[in-house]
Design a protein around this motif. Structure first.
Motif, PDB file in Angstrom:
ATOM      1  N   ASN A 172      -4.796   7.095  11.732  1.00 57.68           N
ATOM      2  CA  ASN A 172      -3.696   6.619  12.567  1.00 57.68           C
ATOM      3  C   ASN A 172      -2.479   7.548  12.469  1.00 57.68           C
ATOM      4  OD1 ASN A 172      -1.852   5.130  14.052  1.00 57.68           O
ATOM      5  ND2 ASN A 172      -2.561   3.176  13.245  1.00 57.68           N
ATOM      6  N   LEU A 173      -2.544   8.647  13.215  1.00 63.17           N
ATOM      7  CA  LEU A 173      -1.464   9.630  13.192  1.00 63.17           C
ATOM      8  C   LEU A 173      -0.204   9.107  13.879  1.00 63.17           C
ATOM      9  CD1 LEU A 173      -0.702  12.485  12.298  1.00 63.17           C
ATOM     10  CD2 LEU A 173      -1.533  13.317  14.506  1.00 63.17           C
ATOM     11  N   LYS A 174      -0.388   8.260  14.879  1.00 66.63           N
ATOM     12  CA  LYS A 174       0.764   7.713  15.603  1.00 66.63           C
ATOM     13  C   LYS A 174       1.665   6.925  14.660  1.00 66.63           C
ATOM     14  CE  LYS A 174       1.993   4.841  19.599  1.00 66.63           C
ATOM     15  NZ  LYS A 174       1.469   4.019  20.722  1.00 66.63           N
ATOM     16  N   TYR A 175       1.077   6.021  13.886  1.00 67.13           N
ATOM     17  CA  TYR A 175       1.864   5.241  12.933  1.00 67.13           C
ATOM     18  C   TYR A 175       2.435   6.141  11.845  1.00 67.13           C
ATOM     19  CZ  TYR A 175       3.168   1.889   9.341  1.00 67.13           C
ATOM     20  OH  TYR A 175       3.867   1.187   8.394  1.00 67.13           O
ATOM     21  N   SER A 176       1.610   7.089  11.382  1.00 67.62           N
ATOM     22  CA  SER A 176       2.024   7.981  10.309  1.00 67.62           C
ATOM     23  C   SER A 176       3.251   8.796  10.700  1.00 67.62           C
ATOM     24  CB  SER A 176       0.878   8.923   9.923  1.00 67.62           C
ATOM     25  OG  SER A 176       1.265   9.799   8.902  1.00 67.62           O
ATOM     26  N   ASN A 177       3.254   9.370  11.886  1.00 69.33           N
ATOM     27  CA  ASN A 177       4.403  10.153  12.357  1.00 69.33           C
ATOM     28  C   ASN A 177       5.669   9.300  12.431  1.00 69.33           C
ATOM     29  OD1 ASN A 177       3.371  12.756  12.672  1.00 69.33           O
ATOM     30  ND2 ASN A 177       2.517  12.310  14.670  1.00 69.33           N
TER      31      ASN A 177
ATOM     32  N   ILE B 296      -0.512   9.034   4.725  1.00 65.11           N
ATOM     33  CA  ILE B 296      -0.248   7.756   5.404  1.00 65.11           C
ATOM     34  C   ILE B 296      -1.302   7.491   6.467  1.00 65.11           C
ATOM     35  CG2 ILE B 296       1.349   6.546   6.939  1.00 65.11           C
ATOM     36  CD1 ILE B 296       2.364   6.528   4.137  1.00 65.11           C
ATOM     37  N   ALA B 297      -1.641   8.518   7.282  1.00 65.53           N
ATOM     38  CA  ALA B 297      -2.642   8.333   8.346  1.00 65.53           C
ATOM     39  C   ALA B 297      -3.997   7.949   7.766  1.00 65.53           C
ATOM     40  CB  ALA B 297      -2.762   9.619   9.164  1.00 65.53           C
ATOM     41  N   LYS B 298      -4.378   8.573   6.652  1.00 68.03           N
ATOM     42  CA  LYS B 298      -5.657   8.267   6.004  1.00 68.03           C
ATOM     43  C   LYS B 298      -5.637   6.886   5.361  1.00 68.03           C
ATOM     44  CE  LYS B 298      -8.287  11.972   6.507  1.00 68.03           C
ATOM     45  NZ  LYS B 298      -9.628  11.913   7.118  1.00 68.03           N
ATOM     46  N   ALA B 299      -4.495   6.496   4.804  1.00 70.82           N
ATOM     47  CA  ALA B 299      -4.386   5.178   4.178  1.00 70.82           C
ATOM     48  C   ALA B 299      -4.531   4.069   5.217  1.00 70.82           C
ATOM     49  CB  ALA B 299      -3.053   5.056   3.448  1.00 70.82           C
ATOM     50  N   CYS B 300      -4.012   4.306   6.419  1.00 69.36           N
ATOM     51  CA  CYS B 300      -4.154   3.321   7.498  1.00 69.36           C
ATOM     52  C   CYS B 300      -5.624   3.103   7.846  1.00 69.36           C
ATOM     53  CB  CYS B 300      -3.393   3.781   8.737  1.00 69.36           C
ATOM     54  SG  CYS B 300      -1.592   3.721   8.601  1.00 69.36           S
TER      55      CYS B 300
ATOM     56  N   ALA C 198      -8.182   3.730   6.095  1.00 75.41           N
ATOM     57  CA  ALA C 198      -8.956   3.241   4.948  1.00 75.41           C
ATOM     58  C   ALA C 198      -8.644   1.779   4.638  1.00 75.41           C
ATOM     59  CB  ALA C 198      -8.674   4.103   3.719  1.00 75.41           C
ATOM     60  N   GLY C 199      -7.696   1.190   5.362  1.00 71.53           N
ATOM     61  CA  GLY C 199      -7.372  -0.219   5.151  1.00 71.53           C
ATOM     62  C   GLY C 199      -6.518  -0.475   3.928  1.00 71.53           C
ATOM     63  N   ARG C 200      -5.763   0.532   3.484  1.00 76.30           N
ATOM     64  CA  ARG C 200      -4.949   0.374   2.277  1.00 76.30           C
ATOM     65  C   ARG C 200      -3.494   0.048   2.590  1.00 76.30           C
ATOM     66  NH1 ARG C 200      -4.374   4.908  -0.332  1.00 76.30           N
ATOM     67  NH2 ARG C 200      -5.597   6.383   0.893  1.00 76.30           N
ATOM     68  N   MET C 201      -3.185  -0.118   3.874  1.00 80.72           N
ATOM     69  CA  MET C 201      -1.809  -0.443   4.276  1.00 80.72           C
ATOM     70  C   MET C 201      -1.831  -1.746   5.074  1.00 80.72           C
ATOM     71  SD  MET C 201       0.217   2.420   3.536  1.00 80.72           S
ATOM     72  CE  MET C 201       1.347   2.807   4.869  1.00 80.72           C
ATOM     73  N   GLU C 202      -0.849  -2.603   4.868  1.00 82.67           N
ATOM     74  CA  GLU C 202      -0.809  -3.884   5.564  1.00 82.67           C
ATOM     75  C   GLU C 202      -0.240  -3.767   6.973  1.00 82.67           C
ATOM     76  OE1 GLU C 202       1.153  -6.923   3.384  1.00 82.67           O
ATOM     77  OE2 GLU C 202      -0.469  -7.138   1.906  1.00 82.67           O
ATOM     78  N   ARG C 203       0.631  -2.785   7.200  1.00 84.62           N
ATOM     79  CA  ARG C 203       1.348  -2.687   8.481  1.00 84.62           C
ATOM     80  C   ARG C 203       0.660  -1.770   9.490  1.00 84.62           C
ATOM     81  NH1 ARG C 203       7.036  -4.158   8.485  1.00 84.62           N
ATOM     82  NH2 ARG C 203       7.483  -5.336   6.583  1.00 84.62           N
ATOM     83  N   CYS C 204      -0.488  -1.233   9.147  1.00 83.86           N
ATOM     84  CA  CYS C 204      -1.203  -0.377  10.103  1.00 83.86           C
ATOM     85  C   CYS C 204      -2.689  -0.483   9.842  1.00 83.86           C
ATOM     86  CB  CYS C 204      -0.765   1.084   9.984  1.00 83.86           C
ATOM     87  SG  CYS C 204      -1.174   1.850   8.403  1.00 83.86           S
ATOM     88  N   THR C 205      -3.465  -0.051  10.834  1.00 81.24           N
ATOM     89  CA  THR C 205      -4.920  -0.057  10.708  1.00 81.24           C
ATOM     90  C   THR C 205      -5.451   1.194  11.392  1.00 81.24           C
ATOM     91  OG1 THR C 205      -6.925  -1.332  11.180  1.00 81.24           O
ATOM     92  CG2 THR C 205      -5.146  -1.472  12.810  1.00 81.24           C
ATOM     93  N   CYS C 206      -6.685   1.147  11.890  1.00 84.29           N
ATOM     94  CA  CYS C 206      -7.285   2.315  12.535  1.00 84.29           C
ATOM     95  C   CYS C 206      -6.553   2.671  13.830  1.00 84.29           C
ATOM     96  CB  CYS C 206      -8.747   2.036  12.881  1.00 84.29           C
ATOM     97  SG  CYS C 206      -9.718   1.447  11.494  1.00 84.29           S
ATOM     98  N   ASP C 207      -6.650   3.936  14.196  1.00 81.87           N
ATOM     99  CA  ASP C 207      -6.121   4.380  15.480  1.00 81.87           C
ATOM    100  C   ASP C 207      -7.121   3.986  16.554  1.00 81.87           C
ATOM    101  OD1 ASP C 207      -4.829   5.615  17.542  1.00 81.87           O
ATOM    102  OD2 ASP C 207      -5.518   7.629  17.036  1.00 81.87           O
TER     103      ASP C 207
ATOM    104  N   GLY D  12       0.786  -1.234   0.000  1.00 85.31           N
ATOM    105  CA  GLY D  12       0.000   0.000   0.000  1.00 85.31           C
ATOM    106  C   GLY D  12       0.815   1.278   0.000  1.00 85.31           C
ATOM    107  N   VAL D  13       2.132   1.162   0.206  1.00 81.90           N
ATOM    108  CA  VAL D  13       2.938   2.362   0.412  1.00 81.90           C
ATOM    109  C   VAL D  13       3.130   3.161  -0.872  1.00 81.90           C
ATOM    110  CG1 VAL D  13       5.228   3.214   1.056  1.00 81.90           C
ATOM    111  CG2 VAL D  13       4.115   1.473   2.444  1.00 81.90           C
ATOM    112  N   ALA D  14       3.446   2.488  -1.973  1.00 83.81           N
ATOM    113  CA  ALA D  14       3.803   3.201  -3.211  1.00 83.81           C
ATOM    114  C   ALA D  14       2.687   4.131  -3.667  1.00 83.81           C
ATOM    115  CB  ALA D  14       4.143   2.199  -4.310  1.00 83.81           C
ATOM    116  N   GLU D  15       1.470   3.614  -3.752  1.00 81.42           N
ATOM    117  CA  GLU D  15       0.352   4.459  -4.192  1.00 81.42           C
ATOM    118  C   GLU D  15       0.073   5.574  -3.193  1.00 81.42           C
ATOM    119  OE1 GLU D  15      -3.096   2.319  -5.308  1.00 81.42           O
ATOM    120  OE2 GLU D  15      -2.114   1.259  -6.957  1.00 81.42           O
ATOM    121  N   THR D  16       0.308   5.316  -1.910  1.00 82.56           N
ATOM    122  CA  THR D  16       0.106   6.358  -0.903  1.00 82.56           C
ATOM    123  C   THR D  16       1.149   7.455  -1.045  1.00 82.56           C
ATOM    124  OG1 THR D  16      -0.800   4.694   0.611  1.00 82.56           O
ATOM    125  CG2 THR D  16      -0.177   6.806   1.568  1.00 82.56           C
TER     126      THR D  16
END
Length: 361
Positions: free
Chosen positions: A172-177, A138-142, A144-153, A78-82
């Motif tokens: 998920n701002l914590k993961y995004s930061n 990145i926070a919005k992608a988490c 939205a379920g578009r990233m494998e390594r993170c989910t909702c905050d 999910g990272v490249a498109e994000t």
């Protein structure tokens, strides 16, 4: 004797070139508006014949990332498109916020590269918007379920949680930061320019954090609010852009009093700060050089000749006192539209005379 002098001169020239080429890059983070990729050709999708992970790797390669960044890009589908979304988000917002200014955030590769080599306040806002766009995407992608390594905050951190039930899907701002800090990294170079660039990068991330809001929904019998479901939500990126535009207008100059953009010495501005002051204490954008006027064609912009302006609002400023041309044109647009039974819309064609104002040469 002459041959000896030529040899010495050639050696000195060669040594100077080697020294210049070995100088550390001025910036402290490369991505998005501060990166090397041509922004106009980045695709928002990948060819259908290239399935994952091949398509993922191709997109990561097109972004011209550093080694560590490329590794982070490839490890999660999910990272490249994000990352591409982050570039698009920050670029469009920059051009929107500066559309009425002399510098209209032209991101043409040559002009952008020239600005990034200097310490203008335009450089500062490019760093801030770039990191803000990446953090937001990145926070919005988490969530939205578009990233494998993170989910909702899922961490509310609310003071009074007695009548609260954490639910929904927070950004998920914590993961995004954590991701953005790791992705952009830290440079060993601690000169003034590197510190200013890193500071402006962090300003963009801080503005995102300050814009987080808690959204709640009530649950209960007959509309009562016995239990509330709450989640964190980032502010729309337009609001982030407005804040950073305001910070740009109040940017603080640090360091040298010399106007290196014009080659002219001048007094330090009233809000100038010394080298030694810790940058972390301020949320202002910082710059170290005065900006060029952007009126004429230069390394930094295409100038303002033939630029469209708005009479009575910004023509005088954008046209740099050269005056403007007025051209009348007739536009035809659909109007007085009505929905007809059952399934189509019927419109009339209306003509409207419009005056267009452009800067003189």
């Amino acid at each position: 004797m002459l041959d000896g002098r030529l040899a010495v001169l050639a050696w000195r020239t060669f040594s100077l070139v080697v020294a210049l080429c070995s100088l550390p890059p001025p910036s402290s983070a490369y991505f998005g508006l501060t990166g090397n990729q041509p922004l106009s050709i980045l695709p928002l999708n990948v060819p259908a014949e290239d399935g994952p992970p091949k398509a993922q790797f191709k997109l990561c390669d097109r972004l011209k990332l550093e080694k560590k960044q490329r590794r982070m890009c490839r490890r999660d589908p999910g990272v490249a498109e994000t990352l591409v979304e982050a570039i698009s988000l920050s670029a469009l917002e920059c051009q929107y916020q500066f559309r009425f200014e002399r510098w209209n955030c032209s991101l043409e590769r040559y002009h952008r590269a020239s600005i990034l080599k200097r310490g203008f306040k335009e450089t500062a806002v490019l760093y801030a918007l770039s990191s803000a766009g990446l953090t937001h995407a990145i926070a919005k992608a988490c969530s939205a379920g578009r990233m494998e390594r993170c989910t909702c905050d899922e961490a509310p951190n609310l003071e009074n949680r007695k009548a609260w039930q954490w639910g929904g899907c927070g950004d998920n701002l914590k993961y995004s930061n954590k991701f953005v800090k790791d992705f952009l990294g830290k440079r060993a170079n601690k000169d003034l320019r590197a510190r200013v660039d890193m500071h402006n990068t962090h300003v963009g991330m801080k503005v995102i954090k300050a814009g987080v809001d808690t959204t709640c929904k009530c649950h209960g019998v007959s509309g009562s609010c016995t239990v509330q479901t709450c989640w964190r939500q980032l502010a729309p990126f337009h609001k982030i852009g407005m804040v950073l535009k305001h910070r740009y207008e109040g940017a603080i100059k640090v360091g040298s009093n010399t106007n290196q953009a014009k080659g002219e010495p001048g007094p330090a501005p009233p809000r100038a700060r010394a080298h030694a002051e810790p940058f972390s204490r301020t949320s202002d954008l910082l710059h170290i050089e005065d900006s060029p006027n952007f009126c004429q064609v230069s390394n930094y912009s295409a100038g303002t000749v033939a630029r469209k302006c708005h009479k009575g609002k910004n023509c005088e400023a954008i046209c740099c006192g050269r005056g403007h041309n007025t051209q009348s044109r007739v536009l035809t647009r659909p109007c007085q539209c009505q929905v007809r039974w059952c399934c189509y819309v019927e419109c009339k064609q209306c003509t409207q005379k419009e005056e267009v104002y452009t800067c003189k040469g």
